[in-house]
Write an enzyme that holds these catalytic residues in place. Structure first.
Site, PDB file in Angstrom:
ATOM      1  N   SER A 162     -66.566 -70.279 -53.050  1.00 36.56           N
ATOM      2  CA  SER A 162     -65.621 -71.275 -52.831  1.00 36.56           C
ATOM      3  C   SER A 162     -66.074 -72.543 -51.898  1.00 36.56           C
ATOM      4  O   SER A 162     -65.276 -73.400 -51.853  1.00 36.56           O
ATOM      5  CB  SER A 162     -64.334 -70.295 -51.969  1.00 36.56           C
ATOM      6  OG  SER A 162     -64.602 -69.971 -50.911  1.00 36.56           O
ATOM      7  N   HIS A 198     -64.734 -73.164 -45.665  1.00 36.72           N
ATOM      8  CA  HIS A 198     -64.240 -73.988 -46.675  1.00 36.72           C
ATOM      9  C   HIS A 198     -64.311 -75.534 -45.989  1.00 36.72           C
ATOM     10  O   HIS A 198     -64.394 -76.397 -46.884  1.00 36.72           O
ATOM     11  CB  HIS A 198     -62.788 -73.628 -46.688  1.00 36.72           C
ATOM     12  CG  HIS A 198     -62.764 -72.224 -47.479  1.00 36.72           C
ATOM     13  ND1 HIS A 198     -61.574 -71.510 -47.437  1.00 36.72           N
ATOM     14  CD2 HIS A 198     -63.556 -71.526 -47.997  1.00 36.72           C
ATOM     15  CE1 HIS A 198     -61.476 -70.498 -48.105  1.00 36.72           C
ATOM     16  NE2 HIS A 198     -62.841 -70.519 -48.477  1.00 36.72           N
TER      17      HIS A 198
END
Length: 276
Positions: free
Chosen positions: A144, A197
């Site tokens: 991710s 992230h």
């Protein structure tokens, strides 16, 4: 006998299955290889226990474990996932973005970037902040970080043509959308890696704005390699530098993808998973 018609719901399922199959058959080479590596890595996590080999501990990005002999972790952690649910989420979120990127810039460029600066820069940013500023040692894994990196590039591309969108009476800058997604993901899934992230997103912003495009391999070198090795003729689903759909960095085709969620990393105490 009277002819029977397929119910509308059944026809829709058949149509969607056909579209999905056609989409998968058109995936370019590096995208296929990346998904295959993620799946095979998950299989290794299952069979590794019988060999007394903990793949997650071996390949996760663990800040205190990073040294000259363990720099491989910078490239292995995006392919390793906690469980089948985490694996599927990352594949579903990442595959459309990577497929568009590879069609945009070519297979060789994708290989050079995702095994080079797209992995090392956000990974080293994460390690530096964890070790030097936060003084913690939180392991992370999952693709991710790449999802948010590509979303960051897309957000900058969108911002250049459509600077804002309106919600009620408020104008929201389009570049801030993936940043809001990072915050929402962290709020809804506290065990996900906010820092991981964010590191990927910042690198995506940097490439989208053109500050990091010098790290991309030059097209003359790519053409030389492709010509010498005849890659387009030898490799099925290969995307040549001359087949790419647009120009250089900062232009990523529009795509919608949800970020992945995180769940704690059980293999190492206090770990986090990268993903929405």
């Amino acid at each position: 006998m009277a002819a029977q018609t397929l119910p509308a719901s059944g026809a829709a399922v058949t149509f969607n299955t056909q579209r999905t199959r056609a989409y998968l058959l058109k995936l370019p080479l590096f995208t296929r290889a990346t998904v295959l590596i993620i799946v095979l890595t998950w299989v290794l996590t299952l069979v590794g226990n019988s060999w007394n080999w903990d793949v997650k501990t071996w390949g996760a990005l663990i800040p205190d474990e990073i040294g000259i002999a363990t720099l491989y972790r910078i490239n292995t952690f995006p392919f390793i996932h906690l469980n089948i649910f985490h694996t599927i989420l990352n594949i579903v979120a990442f595959t459309p973005l990577l497929e568009r990127f590879e069609h945009e810039y070519g297979t060789l460029t994708s290989v050079a970037l995702f095994f080079g600066p797209f992995a090392t820069i956000p990974g080293l940013i994460y390690v530096f902040i964890e070790r030097s500023m936060l003084h913690v040692n939180t392991p992370v894994m999952g693709a991710s970080m790449w999802v948010f990196l590509l979303l960051g590039m897309e957000a900058i591309r969108t911002y250049k043509t459509n600077p804002s969108f309106t919600i009620s009476t408020y104008n929201i800058p389009t570049w801030i959308t993936p940043l809001l997604l990072v915050v929402v993901t962290a709020a809804l899934l506290p065990s996900s890696s906010f820092l991981g992230h964010l590191a990927g997103l910042l690198v995506g912003y940097g490439f989208g704005l053109g500050y990091l495009k010098f790290l991309a391999p030059p097209e003359w070198a790519l053409r030389f390699i492709e010509g010498k090795l005849n890659l387009l003729g030898r490799l099925p689903h290969y995307v040549s530098v001359d087949q790419k759909t647009f120009g250089r960095f900062g232009v990523l085709p529009s795509s919608a993808s949800s970020a992945e969620a995180g769940i704690p990393f059980a293999g190492v105490s206090g770990g986090q998973r990268l993903g929405p």
